[in-house]
Design a protein around this motif. Structure first.
Motif, PDB file in Angstrom:
ATOM      1  N   MET A  26       2.197   1.601  -3.543  1.00 13.60           N
ATOM      2  CA  MET A  26       1.121   1.959  -4.469  1.00 13.60           C
ATOM      3  C   MET A  26       0.678   3.414  -4.261  1.00 13.60           C
ATOM      4  N   ASP A  27       0.673   3.866  -3.021  1.00 12.56           N
ATOM      5  CA  ASP A  27       0.347   5.274  -2.758  1.00 12.56           C
ATOM      6  C   ASP A  27       1.343   6.189  -3.457  1.00 12.56           C
ATOM      7  N   ASN A  53      -1.000  -4.753 -16.062  1.00 12.47           N
ATOM      8  CA  ASN A  53      -0.832  -3.607 -15.170  1.00 12.47           C
ATOM      9  C   ASN A  53      -0.254  -4.067 -13.831  1.00 12.47           C
ATOM     10  N   GLU A  66      -1.334  -4.020 -10.717  1.00  6.72           N
ATOM     11  CA  GLU A  66      -2.197  -4.817  -9.846  1.00  6.72           C
ATOM     12  C   GLU A  66      -2.304  -6.255 -10.332  1.00  6.72           C
ATOM     13  N   GLN A  92       6.468   7.578 -12.694  1.00  7.40           N
ATOM     14  CA  GLN A  92       5.562   7.270 -13.789  1.00  7.40           C
ATOM     15  C   GLN A  92       5.782   5.885 -14.391  1.00  7.40           C
ATOM     16  N   LEU A 116       3.112   5.438  -6.146  1.00  7.56           N
ATOM     17  CA  LEU A 116       2.899   5.350  -7.589  1.00  7.56           C
ATOM     18  C   LEU A 116       1.651   6.129  -8.015  1.00  7.56           C
ATOM     19  N   ARG A 117       0.609   6.030  -7.224  1.00 10.51           N
ATOM     20  CA  ARG A 117      -0.636   6.747  -7.543  1.00 10.51           C
ATOM     21  C   ARG A 117      -0.453   8.258  -7.455  1.00 10.51           C
ATOM     22  N   SER A 118       0.442   8.680  -6.599  1.00  8.15           N
ATOM     23  CA  SER A 118       0.634  10.124  -6.427  1.00  8.15           C
ATOM     24  C   SER A 118       1.347  10.749  -7.618  1.00  8.15           C
ATOM     25  N   GLY A 119       1.837   9.906  -8.531  1.00  3.64           N
ATOM     26  CA  GLY A 119       2.469  10.426  -9.734  1.00  3.64           C
ATOM     27  C   GLY A 119       3.932  10.753  -9.576  1.00  3.64           C
ATOM     28  N   ASN A 151       0.821  -1.209   0.000  1.00  6.46           N
ATOM     29  CA  ASN A 151       0.000   0.000   0.000  1.00  6.46           C
ATOM     30  C   ASN A 151       0.859   1.265   0.000  1.00  6.46           C
TER      31      ASN A 151
END
Length: 195
Positions: A94-95, A142, A144, A103, A97-100, A91
């Protein structure tokens, strides 16, 4: 002297869950350090597999253990420590990666023989596959999808463990695993046909 011997014995021969309990009861950092010794390299490997940047993975490993220290009191006694730790690790990465902040995402490409660790029969119902083409097929999934397949077929995690890590129901995990397997099979077949 006797107390020191007992503490040393407990620290070296305790299960992960016992070390958590001892740490929470005593606030003695030696118990936490033992958990760090046991898991820091595994956490680093997981971070590296998701981020593919060695120095960033080192930073993330330290972040995970810092976060772990503050979350230790939320650990449920009936849980398995390693699953809980991996959930925090996954988590956290992933946080990021999601925050950009990063890339480009690739999983396990740094390990040339990682595909040998897959349980090929469970995915492809054959004993051997072309590992070069399997690598190419995995690149098309991807993050996930890859993570679920790795957890199930490389780490041999249970559906329940995966559900806890992804914060999903077990039936949702089964469905996503089935879709990920099918997608990987199709991508693999495409690699064979078009090479």
């Amino acid at each position: 002297m006797l107390e020191t011997l007992v503490n040393n014995y407990a620290r070296h021969n305790s299960t992960d869950e016992e070390l958590v309990k001892l740490f929470l009861e005593s606030q003695d950092n030696r118990y936490f350090e033992k958990l760090y010794e046991r898991y820091s390299f595994k956490v680093y490997q997981k971070c590296l597999s998701l981020i593919k940047d060695a120095s960033k993975a080192e930073d993330l490993t330290h972040d995970v253990f810092l976060k772990l220290m503050f979350k230790m009191n939320t650990f449920k006694e009936d849980a398995k420590f390693s699953t809980w730790l991996f959930s925090i690790t996954y988590n956290h990465c992933m946080d990021l990666l999601r925050s950009g902040k990063k890339q480009i995402v690739t999983v396990h490409e740094e390990k040339a023989d990682f595909v040998d660790d897959f349980d090929m029969y469970d995915i492809f119902e054959v004993e051997a596959v072309d590992t070069r083409k399997l690598r190419a097929a995995l690149k098309q999934l991807n993050v996930e999808e890859k993570a679920m397949l790795y957890l199930k077929y490389m780490d041999n995690r249970s559906i329940r463990d995966i559900a806890n890590i992804f914060r999903l129901t077990e039936s949702a995990v089964k469905m996503r695993l089935m879709r990920s397997r099918e997608k990987l099979r199709k991508k693999y077949q495409d690699c064979i046909l078009f090479s």
